[in-house]
Design an enzyme around this catalytic site. Structure first.
Site, short mmCIF file in Angstrom:
data_model
loop_
_atom_site.label_atom_id
_atom_site.label_comp_id
_atom_site.label_asym_id
_atom_site.label_seq_id
_atom_site.Cartn_x
_atom_site.Cartn_y
_atom_site.Cartn_z
N ASN A 139 0.80 -1.23 0.00
CA ASN A 139 0.00 0.00 0.00
C ASN A 139 0.83 1.28 0.00
O ASN A 139 0.42 2.28 -0.56
CB ASN A 139 -1.01 -0.01 1.16
CG ASN A 139 -0.37 -0.20 2.52
OD1 ASN A 139 0.81 -0.56 2.63
ND2 ASN A 139 -1.14 0.02 3.56
N GLU A 174 5.39 -3.80 12.16
CA GLU A 174 4.33 -2.79 12.14
C GLU A 174 3.14 -3.43 11.45
O GLU A 174 3.19 -3.77 10.27
CB GLU A 174 4.78 -1.54 11.39
CG GLU A 174 3.83 -0.38 11.62
CD GLU A 174 3.33 0.27 10.34
OE1 GLU A 174 2.13 0.63 10.35
OE2 GLU A 174 4.08 0.41 9.38
N CYS A 232 -3.25 0.77 7.40
CA CYS A 232 -3.46 0.38 8.80
C CYS A 232 -4.08 1.51 9.61
O CYS A 232 -4.64 1.28 10.67
CB CYS A 232 -2.15 -0.10 9.43
SG CYS A 232 -0.84 1.11 9.42
#
Length: 260
Positions: free
Chosen positions: A15, A114, A148
């Protein structure tokens, strides 16, 4: 004493394929480490261009190493290879926790993961509803919700829920969908067929257990035949412990609840 660890593996997501590859890899290099870099299988070309940037900048051969392939094979090898001294992964919670558990096998090694999120917005009774609706829209549907940090839950005070919901639905209906290379389009396609199919599953669950206020459609026919296009979707009326309230979707879907 500041000293290099040795070989760092950097695994980046699709992304933000430049930001989440260039930042970690340059930090590892500045710390005196070498890097083995594996981009997401859905976005290898950006990773290749990053490798070419490092080469053009004069980095010696073997300092930054570019590999591609699926996580199940190439990624697994990098996680279990004894020659790796540190690893940084950005991606899903499931894969991140799997790496975190498996990477340091014989002795402690640095593992940075992450992972995903399930971020809520809380709209209070005194909120600026215009700004709140605009903020939720941009967070929930920017990059097709494939980040996210996407706002996938909204809790709205009952005294302003009607007006806020009306504003958010109205704004969402005006989003231009199409080829994101064209300036007039704000929402592009989701990344692949798996995401497209997951959207259909989430929408079916939303229809069954709640109400779809806008969206809920997979788009077909021109100009949508060259990507996996879907409508941004707002859902209300779900139980607060519903799967869609707890699991990251990574899709342009957000859910609303009224609170007192």
């Amino acid at each position: 004493v500041l000293r290099p660890y040795g070989v760092w593996v950097i695994i980046s997501p699709f992304n933000f394929p430049m930001a989440l590859a260039g930042g970690p890899s340059s930090a590892a290099l500045l710390g005196g480490n070498t890097v083995v870099f594996k981009p997401a299988t859905d976005a290898p070309l950006t990773g290749y261009e990053l490798a070419e940037c490092y080469r053009a900048a004069g980095l010696p051969d073997g300092v930054f190493n570019f590999v591609t392939g699926p996580g199940s094979t190439v990624g697994d090898e990098l996680v279990h290879n004894d020659g790796v001294d540190g690893i940084l992964f950005t991606g899903s919670k499931e894969v991140g926790f799997d790496i975190y558990r498996k990477f340091p096998e014989e002795y402690p090694k640095p593992c940075i993961a992450e992972m995903g999120g399930k971020n809520p917005a809380i709209v209070g009774a005194s909120a600026d509803l215009e700004a709140a609706a605009e903020g939720v829209l941009k967070s929930a549907f920017g990059l097709q919700g494939q980040k996210c940090s996407a706002c996938s839950r909204v809790y709205v005070h009952k005294s302003v829920a009607g007006k806020f919901t009306e504003l958010l639905v109205e704004k969402t209906k005006t989003i231009a969908i199409g080829d994101p290379v064209k300036k007039e389009n704000w929402l592009g396609p989701v990344i692949n067929r798996a995401a497209y199919d997951k959207y259909a599953q989430c929408v079916a669950a939303a229809r069954r257990d709640g109400r779809i206020l806008t969206g809920g459609e997979q788009l077909r026919g021109e100009p949508y035949d060259h990507g996996y296009f879907v409508r941004p979707t707002i859902v209300a009326g779900l139980p607060k412990d519903h799967d869609l309230a707890r699991q990251e979707m990574f899709l342009p879907i957000t859910c609303l609840w009224e609170v007192d």
